[in-house]
Design a protein around this motif. Sequence first.
Motif, short mmCIF file in Angstrom:
data_model
loop_
_atom_site.label_atom_id
_atom_site.label_comp_id
_atom_site.label_asym_id
_atom_site.label_seq_id
_atom_site.Cartn_x
_atom_site.Cartn_y
_atom_site.Cartn_z
N MET A 196 0.76 -1.33 0.04
CA MET A 196 0.02 0.03 0.17
C MET A 196 0.86 1.29 -0.20
O MET A 196 1.99 1.30 0.56
N GLN A 197 0.36 2.38 -0.65
CA GLN A 197 1.11 3.59 -0.57
C GLN A 197 0.69 4.36 0.80
O GLN A 197 -0.58 4.61 1.04
N VAL A 198 1.94 4.72 1.56
CA VAL A 198 1.88 5.51 2.56
C VAL A 198 2.63 6.73 2.53
O VAL A 198 3.52 7.01 1.51
N SER A 199 2.52 7.74 3.56
CA SER A 199 3.14 8.75 3.48
C SER A 199 4.40 8.51 3.84
O SER A 199 5.05 7.54 4.45
N SER A 200 5.27 9.90 3.86
CA SER A 200 6.59 9.65 4.09
C SER A 200 6.90 9.51 5.51
O SER A 200 8.07 8.90 5.85
N GLU A 201 6.04 9.98 6.36
CA GLU A 201 6.18 9.95 7.69
C GLU A 201 6.13 8.41 8.39
O GLU A 201 6.70 7.89 8.88
N VAL A 202 5.06 7.88 7.73
CA VAL A 202 4.58 6.32 7.93
C VAL A 202 5.75 5.50 7.53
O VAL A 202 6.46 4.47 8.12
N GLU A 203 6.44 5.81 6.42
CA GLU A 203 7.50 5.06 5.83
C GLU A 203 8.80 5.06 6.72
O GLU A 203 9.31 4.12 6.96
N ALA A 204 8.90 6.48 7.06
CA ALA A 204 10.21 6.72 8.04
C ALA A 204 10.01 6.05 9.47
O ALA A 204 10.97 5.45 10.13
N LEU A 205 8.83 6.11 9.85
CA LEU A 205 8.45 5.31 11.25
C LEU A 205 8.74 3.83 10.95
O LEU A 205 9.41 3.08 11.81
N ARG A 206 8.12 3.28 9.84
CA ARG A 206 8.34 1.69 9.64
C ARG A 206 9.89 1.58 9.72
O ARG A 206 10.32 0.29 10.36
N ALA A 207 10.59 2.37 9.06
CA ALA A 207 12.09 2.00 8.76
C ALA A 207 12.82 2.08 10.31
O ALA A 207 13.45 1.35 10.60
N TYR A 208 12.35 3.02 11.19
CA TYR A 208 12.99 3.18 12.27
C TYR A 208 12.77 1.98 13.36
O TYR A 208 13.44 1.53 13.95
N GLU A 209 11.02 1.65 13.44
CA GLU A 209 10.95 0.50 14.18
C GLU A 209 11.56 -0.67 13.62
O GLU A 209 12.13 -1.65 14.51
N ARG A 210 11.75 -1.02 12.33
CA ARG A 210 12.43 -2.16 11.96
C ARG A 210 13.94 -2.06 12.27
O ARG A 210 14.25 -3.26 12.74
N GLN A 211 14.44 -0.99 12.11
CA GLN A 211 15.87 -0.99 12.60
C GLN A 211 16.12 -1.25 14.33
O GLN A 211 17.06 -1.97 14.59
N LEU A 212 15.24 -0.71 14.87
CA LEU A 212 15.24 -0.78 16.35
C LEU A 212 15.03 -2.15 16.71
O LEU A 212 15.67 -2.77 17.68
#
Length: 664
Positions: free
Chosen positions: A177-193
């Motif tokens: 699904m297409q999401v906003s840049s903020e949601v994408e950045a949050l997903r990347a942060y949680e994945r790395q954490l």
Amino acid sequence: VPQLARRVPRIRAKMTGNAAIWPYMGFKQGDVEQDYERRPRASKEDGPAAGRELLPVREGGKWQRRTAPAPKGEPQTKKGKQRAKARAQASAAAAAGSAPAAELSLSQKRATIAKLSAQLLHSPHKNIGLLKELHELASRDVSPATRRMAALSCVAVLRDLIPAYRIRLPTDKELAMQVSSEVEALRAYERQLLRGHEAAVGLLRGWLRSGEQQQRLAAVRGLAALLEKGRDFNGVDQLIGGLVPSCNSADDEERAVACGALTELFGADVAGEATLLAVRSMAALLKTSSFSVHPSMLECWLSLRLDASAAAAAASAEKERFGARKGKKRRRGIDPVARELAAASGDRGDVGLKSAAVLEQLFVSYARVVKARPGGPLMPLVLRGIAKFAHCVNVELLLDLVSNLRTILRDPAALSTPAALHCVHALLRLLSGHGAALAVDMRDVQQRLYSLLAEQALLADTRLLATALDCLDHLCRQRSALLAPRIASFFCRLVDAAATLPHAHAVALLAAASRLLVACPRVTALLDGTDRAGPPLAPARADEREDVDSPRAINSTAWQLALLHRHYHPVVAQLAKRLAAAEPLPPALGRSTPLRLMATYSDASGAFNPPPQPPSKRRRAADAAKRAASSSGGGELHESIEAAVARAGGGEASSALDFAVLLR
């Protein structure tokens, strides 16, 4: 054409791009720089210092490559922002690891670890990739001290970054699904954490199998620190799985850290899921090790906070509403997203069912120890646990436990003095809750308690004496089953001990004796011996002194209270006077537990409670006059002794016997 030739410099400056006039200017079509050739393009070179490469230009018959410096301002496009962020992270990583790790000194490595940790805490969303650098230092550095420091620094950073909820990674459908840049950045942060947390936990669990004691201790401390802050985060089962075997470690420091972490978990866990995981793991370890574990592991269970009413209510409601099988299917069919949202909003969910599962694991383990190792070192802690959670036991398990414990208690050599006392306490607690409705003769239990009250080792120990007095308190609650000769025996034994023990213990013993008088008023006959006439009683035999139902106690008098009237401690003397007059205790003493009373009036810290009052002026003057009179009289006595020695003609006395004869 001549006019056009004179205007060539201006045309070259303007670079109009008109192809019709190029032959008159003396150059071909490919020699003129177009507008699209001026636009900079991304460089193929990697690195933060690389510039922008422009399209080549042909000058003098040769192609020349051109570059332009990178723009100083922040890029405005989305891709430009991502490239700038990647370059910033790359520059930070390059600055942190610009020199090889083997070439740095220990102080430089410490500075590098501190710098990485500070950057992570300052901007975690931008520098979350630096967790990988800390993990590299903790796993691949040649120095053991640096590895431990980097691992514990990573743990400290994770303690501040991990949230108080579980991170759920997006599914494939959600990723499409297409999401906003903020949601994408949050997903990347949680994945790395989440990856950094899993890497740190895996590294620490690997260190638990190391042969180096300091590395194992650092691993236990790291897992304990992560469990303290992340009991509701991902990977709590991995943390508990690493700490539970450490509770049975041969190293005292490792075992103390692991047991302390689990004790804190049991006291702070509200949801109950982590508590259930820990209790199941400990019960499995207890079973697989053939009950050969350290007692401190079972001592952690004494700090459990269980709500028996909520557990019973939740289990019965679940069974009545859905049935046994339907309830399990319903719990399996709950959407995991809905469960996590309910937990995040504060809904406690099935905490009662989890408490019931914890109780089941506890008492199954306790019953196994009672049947398999009745005389082992775990028995006192098992009995303390049964006594603490006795109000949570159902009737079926209660009867089985009472039968096994009474069988063990009948053998005098099976249990030590502390274990026998805890066994008596557990039986009385079991029969004062749900077992109060059972018609059970407890004479053997009360007889063993009466014998234990004569043990000096029990009377000298503060906690054991408090447990014994709590047993008497449970006896006082069953007033319909009290026998006057039995209560009189307990009363005489308490006042006997109060006359010989320290004042703090004497206060607790006299308070317990006062409760016995209130529970059984017939015992007040011990306080009045003037109305009874008759021949004196014969000396008691040994079997009569140890028989709790002997009539000698109720036919005697509490003469020890007359001695306690003149006790040096004012509270003991006051309690003895109140007890002799059959008056109730002061409210402050009546509401206090035996352990609190002994702690209040103890002189272990060097203080005396209540503090002694200084004598009055009149008393001080009278004491001074007495001292003056005694000093003057002492001089006359000395002169008379010297005169007697001189008359004897012996000069000085040759021995102490001669001096005594002369003095006489």
